[in-house]
Write a protein that holds these residues in place. Structure first.
Motif: not given
Length: 231
Positions: A114-137
């Motif tokens: 929960k702590f990290l997903v919130a940060q990741q979603q904030a990072m992608g708020a403006k789009k224009g990102i490529v993110m990889d991981g286990r539950d990104i999709c």
């Protein structure tokens, strides 16, 4: 051209980060390594003695979460994204086997996710990102315009990881690397919180017999197809 979110999930040591980094650099997007964020929390947990006899003290780690600040900076020389933990560059430290062997135990903790997903979603708020991981999709960006699920045969992944560690002068047997990958796959795919799974609308790529350049061209083609369609 309207920017999109590109999400890449997959098994350990499939080359997700390499693929994502190459694409981000090629198209001018920001790259976010979500796995590095979980590794950074794991490293912090090790530093704060949150592991006792190789078992994670979840309550102790949860109390430390407010003290954890993770961010990424581009190295001006190499141009690569570097992971920083509380002001310190930990890009090399988080890649060690000591961290790799424990990160799955940290990533299955609901409060950490929960702590990290919130940060990741904030990072992608403006789009224009490529993110990889286990539950990104599936969890972080289920609305991502382009979703990729990357996989490869276990023995191929183990050899790649073994070669990577050897190049960094971290010596461990190929059998140990394979065992670690198999354990991580099992934990990641069976955990209660955000298990590793392929999103129904993700494009699956088995890169067992592909070169890095072939992967790059394949993904670039998928990106161009998606952006043409969206625009």
């Amino acid at each position: 051209m309207q920017k999109i979110i590109i999400a890449i999930d997959g098994h350990s040591s499939c080359g997700k980060s390499t693929m994502a980094k190459d694409l981000a650099k090629e198209i001018g997007y920001k790259y976010i390594d979500s796995g590095a964020m979980y590794r950074a929390v794991t490293l912090y947990g090790l530093q704060k003695s949150c592991f006792i006899n190789n078992k994670l003290d979840v309550e102790a780690l949860e109390k430390e979460l407010p003290n954890i600040d993770i961010y990424f900076e581009i190295d001006p020389v190499s141009g690569s994204s570097q992971t920083h933990l509380n002001g310190e560059n930990v890009e090399q430290s988080i890649r060690r086997m000591e961290v790799a062997s424990k990160v799955s135990f940290v990533s299955e903790v609901a409060s950490v996710r929960k702590f990290l997903v919130a940060q990741q979603q904030a990072m992608g708020a403006k789009k224009g990102i490529v993110m990889d991981g286990r539950d990104i999709c599936t969890v972080v960006f289920p609305e991502a315009a382009l979703k990729i699920f990357l996989t490869a045969r276990p023995e191929v992944r183990a050899q790649r990881r073994f070669d990577e560690l050897k190049a960094k002068q971290q010596y461990i047997s190929l059998a140990e690397v394979l065992d670690n990958l198999n354990q991580r796959d099992l934990i990641d795919s069976t955990r209660k919180e955000s298990p590793l799974r392929c999103a129904p609308d993700a494009i699956v790529l088995d890169n067992s017999d592909m070169s890095i350049e072939q992967q790059k061209q394949w993904l670039l083609k998928k990106f161009k197809e998606k952006t043409i369609f969206n625009n």
